[in-house]
Design a protein around this motif. Structure first.
Motif, PDB file in Angstrom:
ATOM      1  N   GLU A 110       0.836  -1.210   0.000  1.00  0.00           N
ATOM      2  CA  GLU A 110       0.000   0.000   0.000  1.00  0.00           C
ATOM      3  C   GLU A 110       0.867   1.255   0.000  1.00  0.00           C
ATOM      4  OE1 GLU A 110      -3.643   2.025   2.566  1.00  0.00           O
ATOM      5  OE2 GLU A 110      -2.484   0.375   3.407  1.00  0.00           O
ATOM      6  N   GLU A 114       1.266   4.154  -3.067  1.00  0.00           N
ATOM      7  CA  GLU A 114       1.083   5.584  -2.848  1.00  0.00           C
ATOM      8  C   GLU A 114       2.311   6.370  -3.309  1.00  0.00           C
ATOM      9  OE1 GLU A 114      -1.509   7.298  -1.949  1.00  0.00           O
ATOM     10  OE2 GLU A 114      -2.753   5.520  -1.721  1.00  0.00           O
ATOM     11  N   LEU A 117       2.543   6.286  -7.244  1.00  0.00           N
ATOM     12  CA  LEU A 117       1.533   7.139  -7.873  1.00  0.00           C
ATOM     13  C   LEU A 117       1.961   8.601  -7.787  1.00  0.00           C
ATOM     14  CD1 LEU A 117      -1.826   5.522  -6.653  1.00  0.00           C
ATOM     15  CD2 LEU A 117      -0.861   5.463  -8.961  1.00  0.00           C
ATOM     16  N   GLN A 123      -3.309  10.514  -9.696  1.00  0.00           N
ATOM     17  CA  GLN A 123      -4.203  10.466  -8.559  1.00  0.00           C
ATOM     18  C   GLN A 123      -4.791   9.061  -8.424  1.00  0.00           C
ATOM     19  OE1 GLN A 123      -4.685  13.116  -6.468  1.00  0.00           O
ATOM     20  NE2 GLN A 123      -3.154  14.176  -7.725  1.00  0.00           N
ATOM     21  N   ARG A 124      -5.079   8.656  -7.191  1.00  0.00           N
ATOM     22  CA  ARG A 124      -5.660   7.322  -7.011  1.00  0.00           C
ATOM     23  C   ARG A 124      -6.975   7.192  -7.774  1.00  0.00           C
ATOM     24  NH1 ARG A 124      -6.434   4.109  -1.310  1.00  0.00           N
ATOM     25  NH2 ARG A 124      -4.277   4.799  -1.066  1.00  0.00           N
ATOM     26  N   SER A 125      -7.722   8.265  -7.919  1.00  0.00           N
ATOM     27  CA  SER A 125      -8.994   8.230  -8.639  1.00  0.00           C
ATOM     28  C   SER A 125      -8.823   7.917 -10.120  1.00  0.00           C
ATOM     29  CB  SER A 125      -9.713   9.570  -8.474  1.00  0.00           C
ATOM     30  OG  SER A 125      -8.922  10.626  -9.014  1.00  0.00           O
ATOM     31  N   VAL A 127      -6.806   5.539 -11.222  1.00  0.00           N
ATOM     32  CA  VAL A 127      -6.402   4.135 -11.339  1.00  0.00           C
ATOM     33  C   VAL A 127      -7.628   3.265 -11.625  1.00  0.00           C
ATOM     34  CG1 VAL A 127      -5.340   2.174 -10.179  1.00  0.00           C
ATOM     35  CG2 VAL A 127      -4.446   4.484  -9.795  1.00  0.00           C
ATOM     36  N   LEU A 167      -6.985  -0.287  -0.473  1.00  0.00           N
ATOM     37  CA  LEU A 167      -6.860   0.667  -1.576  1.00  0.00           C
ATOM     38  C   LEU A 167      -8.195   1.229  -2.056  1.00  0.00           C
ATOM     39  CD1 LEU A 167      -4.247  -1.270  -3.778  1.00  0.00           C
ATOM     40  CD2 LEU A 167      -3.795   0.564  -2.131  1.00  0.00           C
ATOM     41  N   LEU A 169      -9.902   0.000  -4.457  1.00  0.00           N
ATOM     42  CA  LEU A 169      -9.792  -0.089  -5.909  1.00  0.00           C
ATOM     43  C   LEU A 169     -10.067  -1.527  -6.333  1.00  0.00           C
ATOM     44  CD1 LEU A 169      -6.480   1.924  -6.468  1.00  0.00           C
ATOM     45  CD2 LEU A 169      -8.769   2.645  -7.207  1.00  0.00           C
TER      46      LEU A 169
END
Length: 376
Positions: A110, A114, A117, A123-125, A127, A167, A169
């Motif tokens: 994890e 981070e 990225l 951004q995680r959004s 992915v 995550l 995700l």
């Protein structure tokens, strides 16, 4: 248009002729749609290889989305971030005793995700999904590692679900040999092949099977466990509980156990391979024996599946012909002659990156596949 994009997304890259075959669209229709999508910036057309021939391959645009690959070995963790055009944006690897603790391993993944990225400016959004590789048979029905003996610190853990919870995700999981096959198929020595076997020879021995351009996992996800073919019923007890398995006669640990008395306790696999290539007779003999043992297992695969290409990966792949030549000789002896003649054996081109790139390829190809676990 949706059919074309779906085919390219699933395969990662296809020539226009391959797109026509997979979608049932005419060549003219494919050409027109590709031109339209390329003009809109949705796809890119690049030079590539298919069946050994140079072609113009269609991939999704670099702006179409981002994926993450996570590869757990027994002693390392490697993470990569890439886009749907197969461009790797950031990558890192750390030594890690993955067998010891699932929680520590998942927490480390994890944090690395981070960090990478951030390095990639993503951004995680953005992915779309995460590909996850584990070093052992993965039960697609329960989501658990298929054998707690192979990963004792993961007993009862569902790694896919555990990573989803961290995550938030979608996560797609498979074993390391299957991901090695996907990596070489998408990025390396297997490009343009429809049928191949990726053989990982490291601490364990496993095979990733590609049939008709797709990974074959079997009913429960355990297809390709070639390391547990029995060579000697009176042989040493394997970690799987049986005796005389191929893995017991041919893994990296076995190699070192035979050589450390004469070459010292600090000998590594890389050292042994380097000494063999320099002419050391003991190291050459042990690699030859391992190649012969592996060849017996490969001969069984040839008789069952008749693959055209075998790609050698893992810690022993750098041995090259010192491993491949005795392997070929064993295949010629034990396989059906027609199957043996058709087999081409090569070493992988991706080295220790094969599995993490395969994890990227898995995440690229499956956004809602049957092996996905998504956040509730």
């Amino acid at each position: 248009m949706a059919r074309l994009l779906g085919a390219v997304r699933s395969a990662g890259a296809l020539s226009q002729a391959e797109i026509a075959r997979r979608t049932g669209l005419s060549a003219a229709t494919v050409s027109n749609i590709v031109q339209e999508l390329a003009a809109a910036g949705s796809v890119q057309v690049r030079p590539g290889l298919a069946g050994g021939r140079r072609v113009r391959q269609v991939t999704l645009s670099e702006t179409a989305g981002t994926v993450v690959g996570v590869d757990y070995g027994h002693s390392h963790l490697r993470v990569a971030v890439g886009d749907l055009s197969r461009r790797v944006l950031a990558e890192d690897a750390v030594p890690l005793d993955v067998d010891a603790s699932a929680a520590d391993s998942l927490n480390r993944a994890e944090q690395m995700i981070e960090d990478l990225l951030c390095v990639a400016g993503v951004q995680r959004s953005q992915v779309l999904g995460v590909g996850l590789g584990v070093p052992g048979p993965f039960d697609v029905d329960t989501g658990q590692i298929g054998s707690s003996v192979l990963l004792p610190g993961w007993a009862g853990v569902r790694p896919q679900q555990a990573l989803v919870e961290r995550l938030c995700l979608p996560v797609y999981a498979d074993n390391d040999a299957n991901l090695g096959a996907l990596g070489e198929l998408a990025f390396g020595a297997g490009q343009g092949q429809n049928d191949l076997v990726y053989l990982k020879v490291s601490n364990g021995i496993g095979a990733g099977l590609v049939l008709g351009g797709q990974i074959y996992r079997g009913a429960g996800g355990s297809a390709g466990e070639i390391g547990h073919i029995t060579l000697d019923e009176a042989g040493p007890v394997c970690r799987c509980g049986n005796r005389g398995c191929l893995e017991s006669h041919a893994n990296a640990g076995y190699l070192l156990s035979l050589l450390r008395d004469t070459h010292g306790a600090d000998l590594t696999v890389a050292d042994a391979v380097a000494l063999a290539r320099q002419g050391d007779p003991g190291c050459r003999r042990v690699l030859s024996d391992i190649g012969r043992h592996v060849g017996i297992g490969v001969a069984s695969l040839c008789n069952l599946l008749n693959p055209r290409c075998l790609i050698i990966g893992g810690d022993l792949a750098p041995a090259g012909d010192l491993l491949v030549t005795p392997l070929y000789e064993a295949v010629a002896r034990y396989a059906i002659p027609s199957a043996a003649r058709q087999l081409r054996v090569v070493t992988g081109t991706l080295g220790d990156r094969a599995e993490v790139l395969g994890a990227l390829a898995l995440a690229m190809s499956e956004s809602a596949g049957e092996h996905a676990v998504v956040p509730a």
